[in-house]
Design an enzyme around this catalytic site. Structure first.
Site, PDB file in Angstrom:
ATOM      1  N   ARG A  82       0.855  -1.186   0.000  1.00 18.33           N
ATOM      2  CA  ARG A  82       0.000   0.000   0.000  1.00 18.33           C
ATOM      3  C   ARG A  82       0.893   1.238   0.000  1.00 18.33           C
ATOM      4  NH1 ARG A  82      -1.946   3.120   4.642  1.00 18.33           N
ATOM      5  NH2 ARG A  82      -3.798   4.319   4.104  1.00 18.33           N
ATOM      6  N   HIS A 126      -2.557  11.094   0.695  1.00 22.52           N
ATOM      7  CA  HIS A 126      -1.975  10.898   2.022  1.00 22.52           C
ATOM      8  C   HIS A 126      -1.298  12.214   2.415  1.00 22.52           C
ATOM      9  CE1 HIS A 126      -0.704   7.544   4.965  1.00 22.52           C
ATOM     10  NE2 HIS A 126      -0.311   8.684   5.505  1.00 22.52           N
ATOM     11  N   GLU A 171      -7.068   8.983   6.318  1.00 24.40           N
ATOM     12  CA  GLU A 171      -7.319   9.694   7.573  1.00 24.40           C
ATOM     13  C   GLU A 171      -7.750  11.145   7.402  1.00 24.40           C
ATOM     14  OE1 GLU A 171      -3.888   9.220  10.103  1.00 24.40           O
ATOM     15  OE2 GLU A 171      -4.229   7.084  10.363  1.00 24.40           O
ATOM     16  N   ASN A 303      -7.186   2.533  10.258  1.00 26.89           N
ATOM     17  CA  ASN A 303      -5.847   2.635  10.843  1.00 26.89           C
ATOM     18  C   ASN A 303      -5.992   2.686  12.354  1.00 26.89           C
ATOM     19  OD1 ASN A 303      -5.006   2.865   8.215  1.00 26.89           O
ATOM     20  ND2 ASN A 303      -4.371   5.004   8.367  1.00 26.89           N
ATOM     21  N   TYR A 305      -3.679   2.602  16.092  1.00 26.48           N
ATOM     22  CA  TYR A 305      -2.414   2.563  16.820  1.00 26.48           C
ATOM     23  C   TYR A 305      -2.598   2.394  18.323  1.00 26.48           C
ATOM     24  CZ  TYR A 305      -0.198   3.842  12.476  1.00 26.48           C
ATOM     25  OH  TYR A 305       0.247   3.814  11.185  1.00 26.48           O
ATOM     26  N   GLU A 368      -3.438   0.308   8.394  1.00 25.13           N
ATOM     27  CA  GLU A 368      -2.214   0.659   9.129  1.00 25.13           C
ATOM     28  C   GLU A 368      -2.335   0.183  10.569  1.00 25.13           C
ATOM     29  OE1 GLU A 368      -1.052   4.819   9.140  1.00 25.13           O
ATOM     30  OE2 GLU A 368      -1.489   4.999   6.998  1.00 25.13           O
TER      31      GLU A 368
HETATM   32  C1  GBH Z   1      -0.949   7.533  10.737  1.00 24.22           C
HETATM   33  O1  GBH Z   1      -1.517   8.563  11.447  1.00 24.22           O
HETATM   34  C2  GBH Z   1      -0.565   8.044   9.378  1.00 24.22           C
HETATM   35  O2  GBH Z   1      -1.464   7.594   8.392  1.00 24.22           O
HETATM   36  C3  GBH Z   1       0.852   7.712   8.990  1.00 24.22           C
HETATM   37  O3  GBH Z   1       1.215   8.492   7.900  1.00 24.22           O
HETATM   38  C4  GBH Z   1       1.750   7.908  10.180  1.00 24.22           C
HETATM   39  O4  GBH Z   1       3.101   7.786   9.855  1.00 24.22           O
HETATM   40  C5  GBH Z   1       1.368   6.882  11.203  1.00 24.22           C
HETATM   41  O5  GBH Z   1       0.023   6.958  11.518  1.00 24.22           O
HETATM   42  C6  GBH Z   1       2.142   6.983  12.502  1.00 24.22           C
HETATM   43  O6  GBH Z   1       1.895   8.190  13.148  1.00 24.22           O
HETATM   44  O7  GBH Z   1      -3.604  12.865  20.359  1.00 24.22           O
HETATM   45  O8  GBH Z   1      -5.968  13.110  20.233  1.00 24.22           O
HETATM   46  O9  GBH Z   1      -4.602  13.721  18.364  1.00 24.22           O
HETATM   47  C7  GBH Z   1      -1.915   8.261  12.763  1.00 24.22           C
HETATM   48  C8  GBH Z   1      -2.432   9.491  13.414  1.00 24.22           C
HETATM   49  C9  GBH Z   1      -1.961   9.387  15.706  1.00 24.22           C
HETATM   50  C10 GBH Z   1      -4.040  10.238  14.919  1.00 24.22           C
HETATM   51  C11 GBH Z   1      -2.494   9.341  17.086  1.00 24.22           C
HETATM   52  C12 GBH Z   1      -4.543  10.227  16.318  1.00 24.22           C
HETATM   53  C13 GBH Z   1      -3.865  10.401  18.640  1.00 24.22           C
HETATM   54  C14 GBH Z   1      -5.040  11.223  18.898  1.00 24.22           C
HETATM   55  N1  GBH Z   1      -2.990   9.272  14.716  1.00 24.22           N
HETATM   56  N2  GBH Z   1      -3.443  10.399  17.249  1.00 24.22           N
HETATM   57  S1  GBH Z   1      -4.792  12.837  19.481  1.00 24.22           S
END
Ligand code: GBH
Length: 477
Positions: A82, A126, A171, A303, A305, A368
């Site tokens: 991807r 993106h 996103e 996605n 995390y 992701e």
């Molecule tokens: C992804 O974004 C992206 O698609 C990618 O490009 C990036 O490299 C990867 O993750 C790693 O970061 O603190 O309340 O804002 C993830 C973005 C990160 C959005 C965690 C929400 C926490 C919420 N996310 N974030 S807040």
């Protein structure tokens, strides 16, 4: 069917394994072949925006090294890759005719992948908006949505015969709220009303882009899939109080339902419109827009995390990505975290998948999932990342459980194939399963890469957490 024979959790036979990257994060070569600047070039070159003053100018040099990187993918046994197409390579100013050399690159990449039997999974946006479009209003301007649809059509005209699966946006929550409300991401605005407008125009871009893709893509032999990827929030209450429940409801509204409802239920959630009425009158939503946004998709990309815990309490300092949520407190994690400071808890992913399944009934793919840790080669050259293996294992176990419970999950993509430019954190954070030494551009498989190769080969994971030792680092010559 899934199964759990011989101490292994097996995934469905057609389950699609892959790895993800994004153009600005890996490509570099920012002036090559007529590429124009994007909002991320401008942002990264503005002092104070990105940690250490890092930029995507060189990144992992994937634009030039793509053939070697595809060979690496083949050695990993990756069934799918991807990646995203850089809009300012295809249309340097965001509008007008195709810049041939820019689009040729993706044509070659797709062919290289196909030659190795790797499915190309294309994301069209993106976060690298052509700077000229930002100069005429960016995602705050309705016209940007129409321009995106043109771009989608141009790329599909060229690659549509070989790409089985298209994602319009990655996103949109991040693009809208980190880009236009908190300003942590490009273009760095801090205007909550503008961010809500941007969210609508991003969703409209998805709808118009979907229409353009359907028109451009061949319908035979088997129609290509169209999707959008959301970063959904597994949000829960920090205390057993009505106030905390109310905070959960509002964050769920802005983070999840603001996107899920118009995409999959035909319209914006009334509660979110009401909650944000003091910020915007939503007058930028025109008759017919919601029908455009609700154009059927074939699969939803998710996605994930980390989970989010909220309560009511004193606000954090600084501009927030959550319009109208100054009274919401984000509860800091108490358990283990990654190098990003993000809590490690795979159960949030399970909750998201079951919720989307129950409430929206759409096939899903995890586009992701992954983690940053402080990886570096040891004196023997090996990059030992047992924490990442444990993280990925835990999340795959949750996916297996969700599939057994009837969730329609079609695939999984690890973020990321390579260490890369981690947006506002620059090169300080490493998400790759393959280590990149930026001084030499040397790629080194982390232990998680060997582990993931075996997961793909076996179409499953072992029952028990894998030990940090016992990694099979044998590779074909
Ligand atoms: C992804 O974004 C992206 O698609 C990618 O490009 C990036 O490299 C990867 O993750 C790693 O970061 O603190 O309340 O804002 C993830 C973005 C990160 C959005 C965690 C929400 C926490 C919420 N996310 N974030 S807040």
């Amino acid at each position: 069917m899934t199964g759990s024979t011989n101490g292994r959790l097996r995934f469905p036979p057609a389950f699609l394994w892959g790895a993800s990257t994004a153009a600005y994060q890996v490509e570099g070569a920012v002036t090559e072949d007529g590429r124009g600047p994007s909002i991320w070039d401008t942002f990264a070159h503005t002092p104070g925006r990105v940690l250490g003053g890092d930029t995507g100018d060189v990144a992992a040099d994937h634009y030039r090294r793509f053939r070697r990187d595809v060979t690496l993918m083949a050695e990993l046994g990756l069934p799918a890759y991807r990646f995203s197409v850089s809009w300012p390579r295809v249309q340097p100013g965001g509008r007008g005719p195709v810049n041939r050399p820019g689009l040729d690159h993706y044509d070659r990449l797709v062919d290289e992948l196909a030659g190795k039997g790797i499915a190309p999974i294309v994301t069209l946006y993106h976060w690298d908006l052509p700077q000229e479009l930002e100069d005429t209003g960016g995602w705050g301007a309705r016209d940007t949505a129409a321009r995106f649809a043109d771009f989608a059509g141009l790329v599909a005209d060229r690659l549509g015969d070989r790409v089985p699966w298209w994602t319009t946006l990655n996103e949109p929550w991040c693009a809208a709220f980190l880009g236009y409300a908190s300003g942590e991401h490009a273009p760095g605005h801090q205007d909550p009303a503008l961010a809500l407008r941007a969210a609508h125009h991003l969703l409209l871009a998805h709808g118009l882009g979907t229409r353009a893709l359907r028109a451009a893509l061949p319908s035979s032999p088997s129609a290509a899939k169209v999707s959008v990827t959301l970063n959904l929030f597994a949000v829960s209450a920090g205390s057993d109080t009505p106030a905390a429940a109310e905070a959960v409801h509002r964050i769920d509204g802005l983070g999840n339902r603001l996107f899920l409802d118009p995409l999959l239920r035909g319209g914006y959630p009334a509660a979110v419109l009401a909650d944000t009425a003091a910020i915007t009158g939503w007058d930028f939503v025109r008759d017919g827009d919601e029908a455009v946004i609700a154009a059927p998709i074939d699969v939803l990309g998710i996605n994930y995390y980390s989970p989010t815990v909220v309560d009511i309490g004193p606000p954090a300092a600084g501009p927030s990505p959550w319009p109208g949520c100054a009274d919401v407190r984000f509860v800091p994690p108490s358990g283990p975290t990654t190098a990003m400071g993000w809590p490690i808890d795979a159960r949030g992913l399970g909750r998201i998948l079951r919720r989307v399944h129950d409430d929206y009934r759409v096939p899903m793919v995890v586009t992701e999932n992954g983690a940053a840790f402080d990886d570096r080669p040891g004196s023997d050259g090996a990059v030992r990342d047992p924490e990442r293996i444990a993280y990925l294992h835990e999340h795959l176990a949750v996916l297996h459980e969700a599939i057994e419970a009837g969730v329609d999950l079609r695939g999984y993509f690890v973020w990321s194939l390579l260490d890369n430019f981690e947006w506002a954190f620059g090169y300080a954070k490493r998400f790759g399963i393959v280590h990149v030494d930026y001084a030499t551009q040397r790629r080194t498989w982390k232990d998680s890469a060997y582990w993931y190769r075996d997961v793909i080969r076996d179409n499953g994971i072992t029952w028990h957490q894998p030990a940090s030792t016992g990694i099979n680092r044998d590779r074909p010559a």
